[in-house]
Design a protein around this motif. Sequence first.
Motif, PDB file in Angstrom:
ATOM      1  N   GLU B 230     -14.538  -2.599 -10.656  1.00 18.60           N
ATOM      2  CA  GLU B 230     -13.649  -3.136 -11.687  1.00 18.60           C
ATOM      3  C   GLU B 230     -12.211  -2.682 -11.477  1.00 18.60           C
ATOM      4  O   GLU B 230     -11.268  -3.466 -11.541  1.00 18.60           O
ATOM      5  N   ILE B 231     -12.104  -1.381 -11.245  1.00 17.45           N
ATOM      6  CA  ILE B 231     -10.767  -0.799 -11.110  1.00 17.45           C
ATOM      7  C   ILE B 231     -10.025  -1.441  -9.945  1.00 17.45           C
ATOM      8  O   ILE B 231      -8.840  -1.755 -10.031  1.00 17.45           O
ATOM      9  N   TYR B 232     -10.766  -1.670  -8.859  1.00 18.40           N
ATOM     10  CA  TYR B 232     -10.106  -2.224  -7.682  1.00 18.40           C
ATOM     11  C   TYR B 232      -9.852  -3.716  -7.847  1.00 18.40           C
ATOM     12  O   TYR B 232      -8.774  -4.206  -7.562  1.00 18.40           O
ATOM     13  N   GLN B 233     -10.846  -4.427  -8.354  1.00 20.06           N
ATOM     14  CA  GLN B 233     -10.724  -5.886  -8.362  1.00 20.06           C
ATOM     15  C   GLN B 233     -10.014  -6.437  -9.581  1.00 20.06           C
ATOM     16  O   GLN B 233      -9.374  -7.477  -9.499  1.00 20.06           O
ATOM     17  N   ILE B 234     -10.168  -5.769 -10.698  1.00 26.74           N
ATOM     18  CA  ILE B 234      -9.528  -6.300 -11.900  1.00 26.74           C
ATOM     19  C   ILE B 234      -8.592  -5.257 -12.491  1.00 26.74           C
ATOM     20  O   ILE B 234      -8.844  -4.741 -13.575  1.00 26.74           O
ATOM     21  N   PRO B 235      -7.532  -4.896 -11.780  1.00 34.88           N
ATOM     22  CA  PRO B 235      -6.594  -3.933 -12.358  1.00 34.88           C
ATOM     23  C   PRO B 235      -5.941  -4.552 -13.581  1.00 34.88           C
ATOM     24  O   PRO B 235      -5.636  -5.742 -13.591  1.00 34.88           O
ATOM     25  N   ARG B 236      -5.766  -3.769 -14.640  1.00 38.16           N
ATOM     26  CA  ARG B 236      -5.181  -4.331 -15.842  1.00 38.16           C
ATOM     27  C   ARG B 236      -3.696  -4.040 -15.963  1.00 38.16           C
ATOM     28  O   ARG B 236      -3.033  -4.569 -16.834  1.00 38.16           O
ATOM     29  N   GLU B 237      -3.217  -3.142 -15.080  1.00 37.79           N
ATOM     30  CA  GLU B 237      -1.786  -2.855 -15.116  1.00 37.79           C
ATOM     31  C   GLU B 237      -1.261  -2.761 -13.699  1.00 37.79           C
ATOM     32  O   GLU B 237      -1.993  -2.449 -12.766  1.00 37.79           O
ATOM     33  N   ARG B 238       0.017  -3.018 -13.600  1.00 35.65           N
ATOM     34  CA  ARG B 238       0.668  -2.974 -12.305  1.00 35.65           C
ATOM     35  C   ARG B 238       0.488  -1.601 -11.658  1.00 35.65           C
ATOM     36  O   ARG B 238       0.256  -1.487 -10.455  1.00 35.65           O
ATOM     37  N   PHE B 239       0.563  -0.535 -12.485  1.00 37.78           N
ATOM     38  CA  PHE B 239       0.419   0.818 -11.970  1.00 37.78           C
ATOM     39  C   PHE B 239      -0.907   1.008 -11.257  1.00 37.78           C
ATOM     40  O   PHE B 239      -0.985   1.558 -10.164  1.00 37.78           O
ATOM     41  N   VAL B 240      -1.988   0.483 -11.897  1.00 36.27           N
ATOM     42  CA  VAL B 240      -3.326   0.650 -11.325  1.00 36.27           C
ATOM     43  C   VAL B 240      -3.439  -0.101 -10.011  1.00 36.27           C
ATOM     44  O   VAL B 240      -3.924   0.424  -9.008  1.00 36.27           O
ATOM     45  N   ALA B 241      -2.951  -1.325  -9.990  1.00 39.55           N
ATOM     46  CA  ALA B 241      -3.005  -2.138  -8.777  1.00 39.55           C
ATOM     47  C   ALA B 241      -2.237  -1.474  -7.651  1.00 39.55           C
ATOM     48  O   ALA B 241      -2.651  -1.480  -6.485  1.00 39.55           O
ATOM     49  N   ASN B 242      -1.122  -0.898  -7.992  1.00 33.55           N
ATOM     50  CA  ASN B 242      -0.256  -0.285  -6.997  1.00 33.55           C
ATOM     51  C   ASN B 242      -0.834   1.030  -6.499  1.00 33.55           C
ATOM     52  O   ASN B 242      -0.720   1.368  -5.325  1.00 33.55           O
ATOM     53  N   PHE B 243      -1.452   1.780  -7.421  1.00 33.31           N
ATOM     54  CA  PHE B 243      -1.938   3.112  -7.062  1.00 33.31           C
ATOM     55  C   PHE B 243      -3.198   3.040  -6.228  1.00 33.31           C
ATOM     56  O   PHE B 243      -3.433   3.853  -5.352  1.00 33.31           O
TER      57      PHE B 243
END
Lengths: 562, 366
Positions: B230-243
């Motif tokens: 989930e964390i990898y495929q459906i990031p809910r914020e730009r920060f998560v996607a970037n990190f």
Amino acid sequence: MWRYFIFILVFFFVLTPLLFLILGSFSTASLPTDFSLSTMGVVNYVKVYSDPGTIELFTNTIIYAAGSVALGISLAVSLAWLVERTNVPWKVLIYAGVPMTLAMPGMLQAMAWVLLFSPRIGFVNNVLKQLFHLEQPAINIYTLSGMISIEGLRLVPTAFLMLVPLMRSMDPALEEAAAVSGARPGSTMRKVTLRLLAPGLAAVTIYQTMSVLELFEIPGILGLPAGIYVFSTKIYSIVHSATFPPPYGQANALAMVYIVIAVVTTYFYSRMIGRTEKYTIVTGKGYRPRLIDLGKWRHVGLGFGLLYLFFSIVLPFAILLYASFLPYLQTPSWETLHTMTLKNYRMLAEFDDLTMALKNTAIMVIVTATATTLLSFSVSLVIVRSNFWGRKILDQLAFIPHAIPGMVMALAFVWLFLKIDFLPLFGTIWSITIAFTVNFLAYGTRTMNAAILQIHKELEEAAYMSGARPWRTMWRIFFPLLLPSLAGVWIWVVLLAVRVAGTPLMLAEGAQNQVLSILIWNMWDWGHIGGVAAIGTIMIIALMFLTIGVRMLGFHRRHAVQ
Amino acid sequence: MIRIEKLEMHYRTERGQVHAVRGINVNVQPGQFYTLLGPSGCGKTSTLRCVAGLEVPTEGEVFIGDDLVFSSSKKVSIPPYKRDIGMVFQSYAIWPHMTVFENVAFPLQEMRRRYSKKQIEEKVAKALALVQLNDLGDRPAPFLSGGQQQRLALARALVKEPAVLLLDEPLSNLDAKLREETRVEMRELVKRLGITTLYVTHDQLEALTMSDVVAVMSEGRIVQEGSPIEIYQIPRERFVANFIGLANFMEGKVKTVASDGKRSGQVETSSGVLACRIPEGVSVGEKVVIVIRPEDVSLVNSSSASEENVLPARVKAVIFMGDTLECTVTIGEQELRMKLHPSSGVKEGNTVHFQIPSQYCRVLQA
């Protein structure tokens, strides 16, 4: 709760004597016991600073301090450079030998040199007189230059021990980078090596200057008989002057200069230390610097090292050993060998004063060392490991005694103990013990701070995580890990407390309160040279073993570092 | 098994007050491997240390099992040595004055219930066997390699069979190769023992490969919590996607949203219109960011230029990475990074067409 206790204890023992010292300098009462706030004035200052002798005192002190520091540092730098950065042979001899010179008490060293170079009885002078039919003695040790030479030699071991890690921690890549940037060896040395060493070297120099101002033994033995005064001996002679009552207030007024100097140098010292640490971070540790090939000069380098060891320990010890076997003082020759006797040692066995002094010394030294170690440990624990609001102040408080020379501190305690005469402390070995403990607190806390810092906080936390209560953690983790440091501080304080003569001479009164250093001083005064030599010989051998003990602990300490 | 409620933590430094943890809620189920992931200074270690009892929170409540171990309102603060936990430190904190055996035996000797010498020996042997240090009991602890010290620290944390295992960046001091092996071993071990684990790391790969649940933290808050996928495929914020992982971001505006329940729609960007899934709560006209992972982009023939989400681009730079070609391409003013197979033969200066399947165009509110 115990943090407040430690804080108040240190606060009281460090600041009260100083308060008395300052107030006393304004006291016009003839005795510290009569001191009250109504009898205040600047009489002491006027008297001291209008005395033309004071200018001479200043000049002497400056020449003495500058000369001996210059000599001591240049010798120490040369020795440290030889063993760390060159391929001089038999390094281990220098590594092991230089710290050994710490075992020789300054008083005994000065006495040995008197036996060699005194104008009247000096062996070397007598031999030279006979050989060249001189009218005047060739060398007089009772001079400023005599004091400078011996004090210079005495400064070497501490400076050497401070400089070796400094030279070792220098990343050779920094010099190699200069070399590949096209710098010749000379300019690499000048622009990189020395520049990197500069802050550390400055810190060592300031530290040593503070030590010189503090030390009493050399100017005491070599300067006092000739009437050459420096600060420490002047304070001593004011307090011990023939007039009664001694003009204590004047000693205080003089000591104020000392305090100003101490405060200024400490300020620069701590700034320097800060800068050194900045550099150390850059350079890191554990490098093996490239060694400079000295070629044929290696043997000259070794010769230099051996010569230093010869002059600073072998020769003085040999002279004392020789003198201890003589029935009366004679210049060495074949004939004297036949007159050698154990008389002096036999005398010592029946000498009641010595038995008393040994007992007093043992009690004083053991209590001082134990108290200093425990107090330093508690103080450092608060400084390093707690979030107590006063820990920064505590750190500063504990450092103050280092800045203030032992003689001045002793003077301050003279005032304190005379004033609080409802406690029968003045003149006893307990007064020495208290003064020494406060004096060595600075050294003790510096060492314990560093030692506790080296124990990674997680080692302690891991014990909590394993279910160990605080006191169990203290006992099973902290204590064993710190044991080498605790023992190191303990032995080091023993070494210092046995050697230092100034503080006991200021504080102790009467035969029943004599410690070893006072006894030696007094016997020397009486002209009982054979006895001094015999005690000195035994003392040096004992201190030698203690010094080796400290070194061994030093080597073991590495394993405790995470 | 671990419950953290409204945790707040302040601490003082020389530069002033730091608000390290800002109202965190965590609920770790029994047997779960729960990871706090975030950059340094995000408050993850502070949170872990609050659970351990090594730091005292300013506010909130912490439960371990059914026991309340900290509560600011009820004035409860159980000291660390009374909590039922084992912990592995970043530095391992192996006591250098003890042997391997003594290190592991320590927690047993400090327990309230007294074990006999024989029981201790058995338990230590079992714990050492778990981490394959069976034969090293007599060795002084400093004589172990980094990897062995790490396993020793784990054995010490596990020996008293605590309810909860806390791991504070335990792999960060190992070299890359060893870290990779240890990741797998460690997860297998704690899963086999069924012990509830709270893990702190700044390494996304560790978090993704080891955890059941990952909580991404930033500036003292949990930004997103979910399974690694989930964390990898459906990031809910730009920060998560970037990190976590590499990500391209394209800014745009929602053009249409279908009302068919799948919420497929279109987003207009400076490089053209892309078909995307539009998340709940985002309506037409809103500004959004599209997250595109470099590995989701594929090359297509120029003949398929009219298909969905096919864009023409110019290849700006190509880096050969061994297993992939990492390309930077430009579409108008937008730069995108993409990972291609080395056999694709793309060269700098080429004009190519590539496709981003609409399910891989993840839309975030800007």
